[in-house]
Motif scaffolding. Structure first.
Motif, PDB file in Angstrom:
ATOM      1  N   LEU A 111       0.929  -1.279  -0.114  1.00  7.27           N
ATOM      2  CA  LEU A 111       0.232  -0.139   0.157  1.00  7.27           C
ATOM      3  C   LEU A 111       0.634   1.368  -0.078  1.00  7.27           C
ATOM      4  CD1 LEU A 111      -3.063  -1.015   2.788  1.00  7.27           C
ATOM      5  CD2 LEU A 111      -3.379  -0.857  -0.516  1.00  7.27           C
ATOM      6  N   MET A 112       1.912   0.876   0.460  1.00  6.70           N
ATOM      7  CA  MET A 112       2.822   2.263   1.056  1.00  6.70           C
ATOM      8  C   MET A 112       4.335   2.487   0.136  1.00  6.70           C
ATOM      9  SD  MET A 112       1.768   3.166   4.817  1.00  6.70           S
ATOM     10  CE  MET A 112       2.788   4.516   5.046  1.00  6.70           C
ATOM     11  N   PHE A 113       4.957   1.548   0.312  1.00  6.33           N
ATOM     12  CA  PHE A 113       6.320   1.712  -0.166  1.00  6.33           C
ATOM     13  C   PHE A 113       6.449   1.080  -1.625  1.00  6.33           C
ATOM     14  CE2 PHE A 113       6.045   0.673   4.539  1.00  6.33           C
ATOM     15  CZ  PHE A 113       6.184   3.004   4.914  1.00  6.33           C
ATOM     16  N   ARG A 114       5.791   0.278  -2.085  1.00  2.59           N
ATOM     17  CA  ARG A 114       5.567  -0.402  -3.203  1.00  2.59           C
ATOM     18  C   ARG A 114       6.170   1.087  -4.552  1.00  2.59           C
ATOM     19  NH1 ARG A 114       2.303  -4.520  -6.147  1.00  2.59           N
ATOM     20  NH2 ARG A 114       3.891  -5.916  -7.395  1.00  2.59           N
ATOM     21  N   PHE A 167       5.596   6.487  -1.349  1.00  2.00           N
ATOM     22  CA  PHE A 167       5.850   6.578  -0.158  1.00  2.00           C
ATOM     23  C   PHE A 167       6.365   7.838   0.575  1.00  2.00           C
ATOM     24  CE2 PHE A 167      10.615   6.453   1.358  1.00  2.00           C
ATOM     25  CZ  PHE A 167      10.948   6.151   2.234  1.00  2.00           C
ATOM     26  N   ALA A 168       6.351   8.840  -0.289  1.00  6.36           N
ATOM     27  CA  ALA A 168       6.750  10.501  -0.715  1.00  6.36           C
ATOM     28  C   ALA A 168       5.669  11.138   0.469  1.00  6.36           C
ATOM     29  CB  ALA A 168       7.141  10.955  -1.769  1.00  6.36           C
ATOM     30  N   LEU A 169       4.780  10.598  -0.355  1.00 11.60           N
ATOM     31  CA  LEU A 169       3.516  11.583   0.186  1.00 11.60           C
ATOM     32  C   LEU A 169       2.655  10.572   1.662  1.00 11.60           C
ATOM     33  CD1 LEU A 169       0.560  12.597   0.102  1.00 11.60           C
ATOM     34  CD2 LEU A 169       0.068  11.096  -0.736  1.00 11.60           C
ATOM     35  N   GLY A 194       3.292  11.935   7.243  1.00 12.70           N
ATOM     36  CA  GLY A 194       3.726  11.593   8.716  1.00 12.70           C
ATOM     37  C   GLY A 194       4.259  12.906   9.157  1.00 12.70           C
ATOM     38  N   ALA A 195       4.931  13.807   8.498  1.00 12.94           N
ATOM     39  CA  ALA A 195       5.905  14.700   9.219  1.00 12.94           C
ATOM     40  C   ALA A 195       4.743  16.089   9.038  1.00 12.94           C
ATOM     41  CB  ALA A 195       7.044  15.296   7.662  1.00 12.94           C
ATOM     42  N   VAL A 196       3.545  15.873   8.235  1.00  9.88           N
ATOM     43  CA  VAL A 196       3.185  17.328   8.902  1.00  9.88           C
ATOM     44  C   VAL A 196       1.925  17.114  10.314  1.00  9.88           C
ATOM     45  CG1 VAL A 196       0.322  18.229   8.343  1.00  9.88           C
ATOM     46  CG2 VAL A 196       2.623  18.104   7.154  1.00  9.88           C
ATOM     47  N   PHE A 197       1.409  15.616  10.320  1.00  8.46           N
ATOM     48  CA  PHE A 197       1.079  14.480  11.417  1.00  8.46           C
ATOM     49  C   PHE A 197       1.765  15.193  12.909  1.00  8.46           C
ATOM     50  CE2 PHE A 197      -0.048  11.534  14.415  1.00  8.46           C
ATOM     51  CZ  PHE A 197      -1.321  11.510  14.681  1.00  8.46           C
ATOM     52  N   PHE A 198       3.063  14.907  12.809  1.00  6.61           N
ATOM     53  CA  PHE A 198       3.812  14.879  13.607  1.00  6.61           C
ATOM     54  C   PHE A 198       4.483  15.910  14.246  1.00  6.61           C
ATOM     55  CE2 PHE A 198       8.939  15.188  15.247  1.00  6.61           C
ATOM     56  CZ  PHE A 198       7.965  14.480  16.152  1.00  6.61           C
ATOM     57  N   GLU A 199       4.690  17.080  13.145  1.00  5.52           N
ATOM     58  CA  GLU A 199       4.763  18.645  13.739  1.00  5.52           C
ATOM     59  C   GLU A 199       3.502  19.118  14.809  1.00  5.52           C
ATOM     60  OE1 GLU A 199       4.732  23.200  13.251  1.00  5.52           O
ATOM     61  OE2 GLU A 199       3.351  21.313  11.931  1.00  5.52           O
ATOM     62  N   ARG A 200       2.421  18.485  14.043  1.00  6.23           N
ATOM     63  CA  ARG A 200       1.305  18.986  14.035  1.00  6.23           C
ATOM     64  C   ARG A 200       0.865  18.860  16.501  1.00  6.23           C
ATOM     65  NH1 ARG A 200      -2.122  23.189  13.492  1.00  6.23           N
ATOM     66  NH2 ARG A 200      -3.856  22.007  14.146  1.00  6.23           N
ATOM     67  N   VAL A 201       1.479  17.452  16.067  1.00  2.00           N
ATOM     68  CA  VAL A 201       1.190  16.365  17.802  1.00  2.00           C
ATOM     69  C   VAL A 201       2.430  17.529  18.621  1.00  2.00           C
ATOM     70  CG1 VAL A 201       1.767  13.914  18.835  1.00  2.00           C
ATOM     71  CG2 VAL A 201       0.253  14.438  16.746  1.00  2.00           C
TER      72      VAL A 201
END
Length: 63
Positions: free
Chosen positions: A10-13, A18-20, A25-32
């Motif tokens: 689903l994500m890494f193929r 993968f970039a998305l 993940g970076a945006v979510f981590f920044e908000r949290v």
């Protein structure tokens, strides 16, 4: 192993997914991280911040 295989397909193929996933993940981590940091700061400075003491200095409508 089945879960890892599904994550891979689903994500890494594909590079685009993968970039998305990295960007999301970076945006979510920044908000949290920002919200946790603000909560810790407010807890450590309880009673010292303007929003906690402004009622002492504002004029009431009764005066």
């Amino acid at each position: 192993m089945a879960l890892l295989r599904q994550v891979y397909t689903l994500m890494f193929r594909r590079s685009s997914t993968f970039a998305l996933s990295i960007v999301v993940g970076a945006v979510f981590f920044e908000r949290v991280f920002d919200q946790v940091g603000d909560a810790v700061f407010e807890h450590m400075n309880q009673g010292k911040l303007w929003k906690h003491i402004k009622h002492n200095y504002e004029k009431s409508s009764e005066e």
